[in-house]
Design an enzyme around this catalytic site. Structure first.
Site: not given
Ligand code: 13P
Length: 264
Positions: A10, A95, A97, A171, A218, A239-240
């Site tokens: 993502n 999600h 967010e 998540e 993470s 993600g990151g």
């Protein structure tokens, strides 16, 4: 029942088209020999078409990060299910967010899930509790509500290939972008004691066992195996770490080796 592992990146609001054109060939090269794992990239809308072209002829799937539920109309700034389905096989829905910054509700998620399935997209439905809910012992209540409300009236069946066209991503909000991942054991417990039983109560045991459940929060190459070794966890929503080729490739290979070990 064998659930094929899936790892999705993502990208969130990262990567211009120019930046995507640098990253994707590196991913294609590094992922080409990894088998037994479905790989999915979820770039922002603006980069979807370019990434799709770069993925041509590979086994890497494409997903969007959101969509609206209406078919078409005067909804400035929104993107329809059909528009997404023209380019993608997957769409991330609900999600945290989107729930936190854009007021997305369980009802909105439900409408989107129905609309996604209706055009043949596989929704990746995100659920997870906040830090406060976690500390107050509300994880089970929150995750169950998100699933029951988000999926109410959504029809799901096991198809001829033994799969279900919907995935769930657990998540925990406190683990997203914080560097503080849940432990594999804790995440697995939520999957096995809350997510699959809730799916079973909605759809029966056969569907519940066929739905792939991902962990997100993470995940990086260094901790990925801890999640994939868990019997209830079928992959990751990253993600990151999905923005760095080496990291994402490392996560996908961890999925390949852990899950293959479980099968032998
Ligand atoms: P991070 O991997 O950056 O924690 O993000 C997880 C996530 O939200 C994936 O959807």
């Amino acid at each position: 029942m064998i659930r094929l592992p899936l790892v999705a990146g993502n990208w969130k609001m990262h990567k211009t088209i120019a930046e995507a054109r640098q990253l994707v060939p590196e991913l294609v090269y590094g992922l080409q020999d990894i088998e037994g794992v479905q790989k999915v990239l979820c770039p922002p809308f603006t980069a979807l078409l370019s990434v799709k072209a770069l993925l041509e002829g590979t086994d890497i799937g494409l997903g969007a990060q959101n969509m609206f539920w209406e078919t078409e109309g005067a909804y400035t700034g929104e993107v329809s299910p059909k528009m997404v389905a023209e380019l993608c096989q997957y769409v991330i829905l609900g999600h945290s967010e989107r729930r936190i910054y854009f007021g997305e509700t369980d009802e909105g998620v439900r409408r989107k899930v129905k609309a996604a399935l209706a055009v043949g997209l596989s929704p990746i439905v995100c659920v997870g509790e906040t830090l406060e809910e976690n500390e107050n012992g509300k994880t089970e209540v929150v995750v169950r509500r998100q699933l029951e409300e988000g999926l109410r009236g959504v029809e799901l069946e096991v198809d001829e290939s033994g799969g279900v066209p919907l995935l769930v991503a657990y998540e925990p909000v406190w683990a997203i972008g914080t560097g503080k991942a849940a432990s594999g054991e804790i995440a697995n417990r939520v999957v096995e004691e809350v997510i699959r039983p809730t799916l079973a109560s909605l759809y029966g045991e056969r569907v519940a066992q066929a739905v792939r459940v991902l962990y997100g929060g993470s995940v990086k190459a260094a901790n990925a195996a801890e999640f994939f070794e868990q019997p209830g966890i079928d992959g990751a929503l990253v993600g990151g770490a999905s923005l760095k080729a080496e990291e994402f490739i490392g996560i996908v290979s961890a999925a390949a080796s852990s899950k293959q070990r479980q099968l032998t």
